[in-house]
Enzyme design. Structure first.
Site, PDB file in Angstrom:
ATOM      1  N   HIS A   2       0.878  -1.185   0.000  1.00 21.19           N
ATOM      2  CA  HIS A   2       0.000   0.000   0.000  1.00 21.19           C
ATOM      3  C   HIS A   2       0.913   1.232   0.000  1.00 21.19           C
ATOM      4  O   HIS A   2       2.030   1.182   0.532  1.00 21.19           O
ATOM      5  CB  HIS A   2      -0.849  -0.049   1.280  1.00 21.19           C
ATOM      6  N   CYS A  45      -4.821   2.340  -3.613  1.00 23.66           N
ATOM      7  CA  CYS A  45      -3.547   2.856  -3.055  1.00 23.66           C
ATOM      8  C   CYS A  45      -2.426   1.845  -3.213  1.00 23.66           C
ATOM      9  O   CYS A  45      -1.560   1.707  -2.328  1.00 23.66           O
ATOM     10  CB  CYS A  45      -3.704   3.260  -1.587  1.00 23.66           C
ATOM     11  N   GLN A  74      -4.226  -5.188   7.197  1.00 19.12           N
ATOM     12  CA  GLN A  74      -5.202  -6.157   6.682  1.00 19.12           C
ATOM     13  C   GLN A  74      -5.081  -7.497   7.397  1.00 19.12           C
ATOM     14  O   GLN A  74      -5.683  -8.482   6.956  1.00 19.12           O
ATOM     15  CB  GLN A  74      -5.023  -6.360   5.175  1.00 19.12           C
ATOM     16  N   ASP A  77       3.327  -4.384   7.982  1.00 20.19           N
ATOM     17  CA  ASP A  77       2.059  -3.691   7.755  1.00 20.19           C
ATOM     18  C   ASP A  77       0.945  -4.685   8.061  1.00 20.19           C
ATOM     19  O   ASP A  77       0.666  -5.596   7.271  1.00 20.19           O
ATOM     20  CB  ASP A  77       1.987  -3.217   6.297  1.00 20.19           C
ATOM     21  N   LYS A 127     -10.406  -0.354  10.304  1.00 19.91           N
ATOM     22  CA  LYS A 127     -10.602  -1.571   9.505  1.00 19.91           C
ATOM     23  C   LYS A 127     -10.948  -2.761  10.392  1.00 19.91           C
ATOM     24  O   LYS A 127     -11.099  -3.880   9.913  1.00 19.91           O
ATOM     25  CB  LYS A 127      -9.323  -1.896   8.725  1.00 19.91           C
TER      26      LYS A 127
END
Ligand code: 7TS
Length: 419
Positions: A134, A376, A214, A211, A237
């Protein structure tokens, strides 16, 4: 067979009960058209306990934190700091001081780039990322690279959307000071082998940043098991509010880093000649924080903990598998990324002859919310030779009926365009 499996997993997670927790799912997008929300990867919906925790704070305990002796300020501080403790347990941080409140995952990357990067990196040093990141895990390193003559390299991915690990030995070398990569791709859904990548980085003396935007919302995450040095995620999220995210960092690394921003709350002592920084985590939290949002994120963590992250992950694998099979029946539709066994709850796709924006617009008429565009992740799309995709993403409230309606609606869209 599928119905049996569906029933079993539904019982495990009780999707109907979960749906009742999300007020927005009862809404109609247009008269007579109920909402089918398939855009949780962009931002999830919020269950009642989260909405009510924030409401309760504003109605009953609203005050600034860390400063007042008065009752309300103490209550607000306890709620806000109590949330930090639960968030730390949720990702199995060794210590809640390793959990820094930020505005979102993006700010967590910027914090590390400014504070750690500008202190520790010199011309010629390298940062390794992957080609499936991202922009939040690309742009801050590019800005740093320009300022410090640091080199940003990237690990490419294979046509099936998994990382090209054969290229890792050439790219991850003694020059690499940081390997920053996503645990789960927001476009392919690929679940990357985090522990293996962390170990490879540590072998050459590089730090790691994961990261987890997600992954924390969708599967159990254990920062100590992974061994990562930094990790970033966003509240919005994972059933929590916007305006708050988390940077996790190992204590000794955070302690050696200078503050990111200066101001109130991040100091122990200020004179007109100079200042002494506060201890962790406050050193990185200048100014009045997002108090209601921290409390809301704490409630989101409680909500997900109650469901059990193993159950959340199992249900998402089931519904994703169901969706991949259903979508593969749609003629001219191409799904990006690996098989369900290796992916989180997203399905990005293209339909030959139909622009992703047209797909999203037509689905919207049926109340179906998906995302269309580059998500993104422009370099990822560039490597795939496309500009954009349509993406359906699934969460704990997604039903097989909703997936069936997605497929129906896609077939209708194709007919409209005579495909
Ligand atoms: N990293 C990943 C893997 C993401 O998916 C996102 C947001 C971010 C970082 C940044 O999160 P933020 O809260 O700081 O903005 N991803 C998406 C998406 O896929 N569609 O909308 C936002």
């Amino acid at each position: 067979m599928l119905d049996n499996v569906n029933g079993l997993l539904n019982k495990m997670l009780d999707v109907n009960k979960i749906r009742a927790d999300f007020p927005i799912l009862k809404n109609e997008v247009y008269p007579g058209v109920p909402l089918i929300y398939l855009d949780s990867a962009a931002s999830s919906q919020k269950p009642l306990p989260v909405i009510e925790a924030m409401n309760h704070y504003y109605r009953h305990t609203n005050a600034n934190v860390h400063r007042g002796i008065h009752r309300l300020s103490e209550e607000a501080t306890n709620a806000y700091e109590g949330a930090r403790e639960r968030i730390a347990r949720f990702i199995n941080a060794a210590d809640s001081a390793e959990v820094i409140y930020t505005r979102n995952a993006t700010e967590a990357f910027n914090l590390v780039a400014y504070s750690w990067g500008r202190t520790n990196l010199q011309a010629g040093d390298e940062i390794l990322i992957t080609a499936m990141e991202h922009h939040a895990n690309i742009v801050p390193w590019q800005m740093l690279a320009e300022e410090r003559e640091v080199v940003v390299r990237h690990l490419p991915f294979l046509p099936d959307g998994t990382l090209d690990l054969d290229q890792l030995p050439q790219l991850l070398t003694e020059k690499t000071k940081l390997f920053s990569f996503t645990a789960v791709s927001n476009v392919f859904g690929t679940v990357n082998p985090v522990k293996k990548l962390v170990e490879a980085a540590h072998k050459v003396g590089a730090l790691t940043m994961v990261d987890a935007a997600q992954s924390v919302p969708h599967m159990p995450v254990d920062v100590q098991a992974w061994g990562c040095d930094f990790l970033a995620f966003s509240s919005h999220k994972m059933c929590g509010p916007t305006g708050i995210g988390i940077l996790y960092g190992k204590r000794h690394i955070l302690e050696a880093m200078p503050p990111f921003m200066g101001g109130g709350d991040m100091i122990r002592r200020v004179t007109l000649e100079g200042s002494i920084w506060a201890d962790l985590p406050h050193k990185f939290e200048a100014g009045t924080p997002s108090i209601a949002e921290g409390i809301g994120l704490g409630a989101a963590v409680d909500y997900l903990t109650e469901l059990g992250m193993e159950n959340v992950h199992a249900y998402e694998q089931f519904i994703t598998n169901y969706a991949l099979e259903a979508l593969s029946e749609v003629d001219k539709l191409k799904i990006l990324g690996p098989s369900a066994a290796q992916r989180g709850g997203v399905a990005s796709f293209t339909i030959k002859g139909l622009h992703p924006h047209d797909i999203a617009e037509l689905l919207d008429k049926d109340g179906i919310a998906i995302r269309a565009g580059h998500h993104c992740a422009m370099p990822l799309h560039h490597q795939c030779g496309i500009n954009s995709t349509a993406r359906a993403s699934f969460y704990i409230h997604t039903t097989t009926e909703e997936v069936d309606k997605l497929v129906e609606s896609l077939n209708r869209a194709k007919k409209i365009f005579r495909l």
